[in-house]
Design a protein around this motif. Structure first.
Motif, PDB file in Angstrom:
ATOM      1  N   GLU A 100      -8.628  -7.819  -9.584  1.00  0.00           N
ATOM      2  CA  GLU A 100      -7.491  -6.918  -9.364  1.00  0.00           C
ATOM      3  C   GLU A 100      -7.609  -5.664 -10.227  1.00  0.00           C
ATOM      4  OE1 GLU A 100      -3.432  -8.474  -9.317  1.00  0.00           O
ATOM      5  OE2 GLU A 100      -2.703  -6.512  -9.984  1.00  0.00           O
ATOM      6  N   ALA A 101      -8.055  -5.836 -11.470  1.00  0.00           N
ATOM      7  CA  ALA A 101      -8.214  -4.666 -12.349  1.00  0.00           C
ATOM      8  C   ALA A 101      -9.247  -3.705 -11.762  1.00  0.00           C
ATOM      9  CB  ALA A 101      -8.630  -5.116 -13.742  1.00  0.00           C
ATOM     10  N   ALA A 102     -10.345  -4.258 -11.243  1.00  0.00           N
ATOM     11  CA  ALA A 102     -11.399  -3.402 -10.665  1.00  0.00           C
ATOM     12  C   ALA A 102     -10.892  -2.690  -9.418  1.00  0.00           C
ATOM     13  CB  ALA A 102     -12.635  -4.250 -10.336  1.00  0.00           C
ATOM     14  N   VAL A 103     -10.127  -3.421  -8.594  1.00  0.00           N
ATOM     15  CA  VAL A 103      -9.554  -2.805  -7.385  1.00  0.00           C
ATOM     16  C   VAL A 103      -8.619  -1.669  -7.783  1.00  0.00           C
ATOM     17  CG1 VAL A 103      -7.905  -3.200  -5.498  1.00  0.00           C
ATOM     18  CG2 VAL A 103      -9.794  -4.806  -5.870  1.00  0.00           C
ATOM     19  N   ARG A 104      -7.744  -1.936  -8.749  1.00  0.00           N
ATOM     20  CA  ARG A 104      -6.799  -0.914  -9.199  1.00  0.00           C
ATOM     21  C   ARG A 104      -7.540   0.316  -9.727  1.00  0.00           C
ATOM     22  NH1 ARG A 104      -1.377  -1.994 -11.111  1.00  0.00           N
ATOM     23  NH2 ARG A 104      -0.540  -3.924 -10.249  1.00  0.00           N
ATOM     24  N   LEU A 105      -8.562   0.091 -10.548  1.00  0.00           N
ATOM     25  CA  LEU A 105      -9.265   1.244 -11.128  1.00  0.00           C
ATOM     26  C   LEU A 105     -10.059   1.994 -10.066  1.00  0.00           C
ATOM     27  CD1 LEU A 105     -10.239  -0.356 -14.533  1.00  0.00           C
ATOM     28  CD2 LEU A 105      -8.815   1.685 -14.223  1.00  0.00           C
ATOM     29  N   ALA A 106     -10.636   1.266  -9.106  1.00  0.00           N
ATOM     30  CA  ALA A 106     -11.348   1.949  -8.020  1.00  0.00           C
ATOM     31  C   ALA A 106     -10.371   2.843  -7.255  1.00  0.00           C
ATOM     32  CB  ALA A 106     -11.992   0.913  -7.087  1.00  0.00           C
ATOM     33  N   ILE A 107      -9.129   2.366  -7.128  1.00  0.00           N
ATOM     34  CA  ILE A 107      -8.115   3.167  -6.414  1.00  0.00           C
ATOM     35  C   ILE A 107      -7.673   4.358  -7.264  1.00  0.00           C
ATOM     36  CG2 ILE A 107      -5.792   3.127  -5.414  1.00  0.00           C
ATOM     37  CD1 ILE A 107      -6.336   0.193  -4.599  1.00  0.00           C
ATOM     38  N   VAL A 108      -7.565   4.147  -8.581  1.00  0.00           N
ATOM     39  CA  VAL A 108      -7.237   5.286  -9.456  1.00  0.00           C
ATOM     40  C   VAL A 108      -8.271   6.402  -9.259  1.00  0.00           C
ATOM     41  CG1 VAL A 108      -7.246   6.068 -11.866  1.00  0.00           C
ATOM     42  CG2 VAL A 108      -5.920   4.055 -11.217  1.00  0.00           C
ATOM     43  N   GLY A 109      -9.542   6.013  -9.131  1.00  0.00           N
ATOM     44  CA  GLY A 109     -10.598   7.012  -8.926  1.00  0.00           C
ATOM     45  C   GLY A 109     -10.359   7.854  -7.692  1.00  0.00           C
ATOM     46  N   PHE A 257      -8.849  -1.342   3.241  1.00  0.00           N
ATOM     47  CA  PHE A 257      -8.804   0.051   2.811  1.00  0.00           C
ATOM     48  C   PHE A 257      -8.228   0.094   1.398  1.00  0.00           C
ATOM     49  CE2 PHE A 257      -8.584  -0.068   7.385  1.00  0.00           C
ATOM     50  CZ  PHE A 257      -9.525   0.888   7.754  1.00  0.00           C
ATOM     51  N   LEU A 258      -8.897   0.830   0.534  1.00  0.00           N
ATOM     52  CA  LEU A 258      -8.446   0.978  -0.857  1.00  0.00           C
ATOM     53  C   LEU A 258      -8.160   2.455  -1.085  1.00  0.00           C
ATOM     54  CD1 LEU A 258     -11.109  -1.136  -0.787  1.00  0.00           C
ATOM     55  CD2 LEU A 258     -10.441  -1.396  -3.182  1.00  0.00           C
ATOM     56  N   LEU A 259      -6.910   2.773  -1.318  1.00  0.00           N
ATOM     57  CA  LEU A 259      -6.577   4.195  -1.454  1.00  0.00           C
ATOM     58  C   LEU A 259      -5.298   4.404  -2.240  1.00  0.00           C
ATOM     59  CD1 LEU A 259      -4.886   5.516   1.759  1.00  0.00           C
ATOM     60  CD2 LEU A 259      -5.542   3.123   1.547  1.00  0.00           C
ATOM     61  N   LYS A 260      -5.166   5.595  -2.731  1.00  0.00           N
ATOM     62  CA  LYS A 260      -3.902   6.035  -3.288  1.00  0.00           C
ATOM     63  C   LYS A 260      -3.199   6.791  -2.168  1.00  0.00           C
ATOM     64  CE  LYS A 260      -2.282   7.981  -7.450  1.00  0.00           C
ATOM     65  NZ  LYS A 260      -1.309   6.943  -7.843  1.00  0.00           N
ATOM     66  N   ALA A 261      -1.936   6.433  -1.893  1.00  0.00           N
ATOM     67  CA  ALA A 261      -1.175   7.109  -0.829  1.00  0.00           C
ATOM     68  C   ALA A 261      -0.717   8.456  -1.370  1.00  0.00           C
ATOM     69  CB  ALA A 261       0.012   6.252  -0.407  1.00  0.00           C
ATOM     70  N   CYS A 263      -0.265  11.461   0.279  1.00  0.00           N
ATOM     71  CA  CYS A 263       0.622  12.348   1.039  1.00  0.00           C
ATOM     72  C   CYS A 263       1.680  11.513   1.744  1.00  0.00           C
ATOM     73  CB  CYS A 263      -0.163  13.213   2.025  1.00  0.00           C
ATOM     74  SG  CYS A 263      -0.603  12.395   3.545  1.00  0.00           S
ATOM     75  N   SER A 264       2.785  12.172   2.084  1.00  0.00           N
ATOM     76  CA  SER A 264       3.928  11.454   2.640  1.00  0.00           C
ATOM     77  C   SER A 264       3.606  10.859   4.008  1.00  0.00           C
ATOM     78  CB  SER A 264       5.132  12.395   2.746  1.00  0.00           C
ATOM     79  OG  SER A 264       4.788  13.513   3.547  1.00  0.00           O
ATOM     80  N   VAL A 265       2.703  11.505   4.753  1.00  0.00           N
ATOM     81  CA  VAL A 265       2.362  11.002   6.082  1.00  0.00           C
ATOM     82  C   VAL A 265       1.634   9.658   5.982  1.00  0.00           C
ATOM     83  CG1 VAL A 265       0.969  11.438   8.133  1.00  0.00           C
ATOM     84  CG2 VAL A 265       2.272  13.304   7.114  1.00  0.00           C
ATOM     85  N   VAL A 266       0.642   9.610   5.116  1.00  0.00           N
ATOM     86  CA  VAL A 266      -0.109   8.364   4.948  1.00  0.00           C
ATOM     87  C   VAL A 266       0.783   7.291   4.320  1.00  0.00           C
ATOM     88  CG1 VAL A 266      -2.005   7.303   3.648  1.00  0.00           C
ATOM     89  CG2 VAL A 266      -2.403   9.408   4.939  1.00  0.00           C
ATOM     90  N   ALA A 267       1.619   7.692   3.355  1.00  0.00           N
ATOM     91  CA  ALA A 267       2.537   6.718   2.737  1.00  0.00           C
ATOM     92  C   ALA A 267       3.451   6.110   3.807  1.00  0.00           C
ATOM     93  CB  ALA A 267       3.354   7.390   1.638  1.00  0.00           C
ATOM     94  N   ALA A 268       3.969   6.967   4.695  1.00  0.00           N
ATOM     95  CA  ALA A 268       4.850   6.465   5.761  1.00  0.00           C
ATOM     96  C   ALA A 268       4.074   5.540   6.695  1.00  0.00           C
ATOM     97  CB  ALA A 268       5.446   7.629   6.545  1.00  0.00           C
ATOM     98  N   ASP A 269       2.846   5.920   7.039  1.00  0.00           N
ATOM     99  CA  ASP A 269       2.018   5.094   7.919  1.00  0.00           C
ATOM    100  C   ASP A 269       1.748   3.728   7.278  1.00  0.00           C
ATOM    101  OD1 ASP A 269       0.447   5.572  10.562  1.00  0.00           O
ATOM    102  OD2 ASP A 269      -1.007   4.541   9.286  1.00  0.00           O
ATOM    103  N   LEU A 270       1.626   3.715   5.952  1.00  0.00           N
ATOM    104  CA  LEU A 270       1.351   2.475   5.222  1.00  0.00           C
ATOM    105  C   LEU A 270       2.641   1.724   4.887  1.00  0.00           C
ATOM    106  CD1 LEU A 270      -1.296   3.857   2.711  1.00  0.00           C
ATOM    107  CD2 LEU A 270      -1.684   1.875   4.193  1.00  0.00           C
ATOM    108  N   GLY A 271       3.789   2.380   5.054  1.00  0.00           N
ATOM    109  CA  GLY A 271       5.057   1.749   4.691  1.00  0.00           C
ATOM    110  C   GLY A 271       5.235   1.589   3.200  1.00  0.00           C
ATOM    111  N   CYS A 272       4.739   2.561   2.424  1.00  0.00           N
ATOM    112  CA  CYS A 272       4.927   2.496   0.974  1.00  0.00           C
ATOM    113  C   CYS A 272       5.449   3.829   0.477  1.00  0.00           C
ATOM    114  CB  CYS A 272       3.618   2.146   0.268  1.00  0.00           C
ATOM    115  SG  CYS A 272       2.376   3.448   0.349  1.00  0.00           S
ATOM    116  N   THR A 273       5.831   3.889  -0.799  1.00  0.00           N
ATOM    117  CA  THR A 273       6.258   5.174  -1.355  1.00  0.00           C
ATOM    118  C   THR A 273       5.023   5.952  -1.813  1.00  0.00           C
ATOM    119  OG1 THR A 273       6.565   4.117  -3.489  1.00  0.00           O
ATOM    120  CG2 THR A 273       8.516   4.332  -2.111  1.00  0.00           C
ATOM    121  N   THR A 276       1.684   5.241  -4.425  1.00  0.00           N
ATOM    122  CA  THR A 276       1.349   3.821  -4.575  1.00  0.00           C
ATOM    123  C   THR A 276      -0.165   3.598  -4.432  1.00  0.00           C
ATOM    124  OG1 THR A 276       3.468   3.234  -3.572  1.00  0.00           O
ATOM    125  CG2 THR A 276       1.806   1.487  -3.673  1.00  0.00           C
ATOM    126  N   MET A 277      -0.695   2.673  -5.237  1.00  0.00           N
ATOM    127  CA  MET A 277      -2.078   2.223  -5.059  1.00  0.00           C
ATOM    128  C   MET A 277      -2.062   1.138  -3.998  1.00  0.00           C
ATOM    129  SD  MET A 277      -3.507   2.015  -8.965  1.00  0.00           S
ATOM    130  CE  MET A 277      -2.129   1.140  -9.708  1.00  0.00           C
TER     131      MET A 277
END
Lengths: 287, 287
Positions: A100-109, A257-261, A263-273, A276-277
């Protein structure tokens, strides 16, 4: 993911960002913006946003004769990421849940992205690193772990320069003999190319191919035959970043998919704020 | 002020805001956005931004058969502003410099603008009221005072519904027998019309005419003959809001603009930071 109407202002913002980055004069900038407006007015919005991203950045590269506007930014974030990598590797080793730590840090990148926001600083990345294990995260790491264990062939789609050094933290925990990495064949925004994969040590870990397309995300219709062979063969896709999410999230393929949301469009598509990682699955069913 | 390339994403944002406000379906929204993109690609950027604002909002009104999308927002901000008016009048009376306090509060009212930002709440306006006398302000109130004393004929260009009740605080300190007010002839965004001037008691204080144009700012080429007669005759213009600043700041006319710099383009044009309350002069020299 289709192109939403909210993507339209952002296309123009992207075009403005890059004309400024290359120091285009007012006349050239105006010509580029008018072309983007015209093209966006006729675009097929059922296509994913990276199709337009490809058009914009190709237009700028060609009309300004600026083959690689983000070259120095890419180099500087590669260096920055390599500099912090040992500290991040320690964080992963000492974590209660190293995957989980590696996933989180990969997403921070994935914050190192000059497509979605008007720039990011090394200080911002460092701040996010410090909060990586505490910030909002959405995803099922255990399900990723099971999918990896069951996969014979994993295709890892990289996103940006600099970010790929963060991806090494996750690669360190994968069965590398079953992983192939994917970069872009040529400069598009600050997306990683083979040169960046070399600079960040990725090519010493796994074979690296390219998408065969200068879209900032693996839009399959635009990808080359070599990539498509790997894509079809892979029974698990790990895809980084918004561009790859936008290009592939609607496909019937076992993918995370590993990403930081960002923009608001992608966040809405993902259903997150926003911000969010996210680790999200599409296609193949869980087990 | 000319249309800057940075205005282009904002035109699209405005179009998106209003299509959502009227609840346009996806097909109509797409048609409107494609039209705005197409039109913006051919626009003469030496024209001020309200020229495009006029086009966008007329397009939406006509194609959606929504003659006054902001009607209920205008009413609710008129009521809100009238409700707080007595408290604001007290603030002005008790201030060390009542004219500066009235100028600041009239500018705070300019926050009630649905053209430049994606909406504003009554709470935000109330917060700005509370900080009106302390927040960053740029301008020479003494110079305004002298100009008013010397003027035989003052034309006061109002901006938005609700905001016009804040303007009463400044009108209270002007020689009303020499002041004519100006509103829009018909609905454009949440700009004040004669109906709003009546609702907020302005018509009981001064004669009110209209620009004869449905641009969100007095673009002279588009204004009616009655307004132009008043404009030519006036020896002092007091103009509220970004739209009037954009439309008139380059004219050779003795004018003071009172506005909140709500977007980065206008802030840059004014040489201030975003959010600043600005009283700025153009045209005629100081004395």
């Amino acid at each position: 993911m289709r192109t939403y109407l909210d993507c339209l202002p952002c296309f123009l913002r992207q075009a403005l960002d890059v004309t400024r980055l290359i120091g285009a004069d007012e006349e050239l900038s105006e010509r580029i913006l008018r072309d983007v407006l015209q093209t966006a007015s006729k675009m097929d919005y059922s296509q994913p946003p990276p199709v337009m991203g490809k058009y914009i950045h190709r237009l700028v590269r060609d009309s300004a004769q600026a083959p690689d506007p983000y070259a120095s930014l890419k180099q500087s974030f590669n260096s920055m990421a390599l500099r912090v990598y040992p500290e991040l590797a320690d964080m992963v080793r000492q974590a209660d849940n190293p995957l989980e730590a590696a996933v989180r840090l990969a997403i921070v990148g994935n914050l190192i992205d000059f497509g979605t926001a008007s720039g990011v600083s090394e200080e911002q990345v460092q701040r996010e690193v410090d909060q990586a294990l505490d910030n909002p995260f959405q995803g099922d790491v255990a399900s990723l772990e099971r999918a990896v264990a069951q996969a014979d062939s994993i295709l890892y789609l990289f996103d940006n320069a600099g970010e790929i050094a963060f991806d090494r933290l996750l690669l360190d925990l994968l069965p590398l003999e079953r992983v192939v990495g994917v970069v872009k064949p040529s400069p598009i925004i600050n997306d990683a190319t083979l040169e960046d994969a070399r600079a960040c040590g990725i090519t010493d870990m796994i074979p690296v191919v390219d998408t065969g397309s200068d879209a900032p995300g693996a839009v399959l219709e635009d990808c080359g035959e070599e990539f498509l062979r790997h894509y079809r063969r892979a029974d698990l896709i790990l895809a980084k970043g918004q561009g790859n999410y936008e290009a592939l999230s609607h496909m019937e393929k076992n993918a995370f998919f590993l990403l930081k949301a960002k923009c608001s469009v992608v966040a809405a598509d993902l259903g997150c704020t926003g911000g969010t990682m996210v680790l999200t699955r599409s296609g193949g069913s869980d087990s």
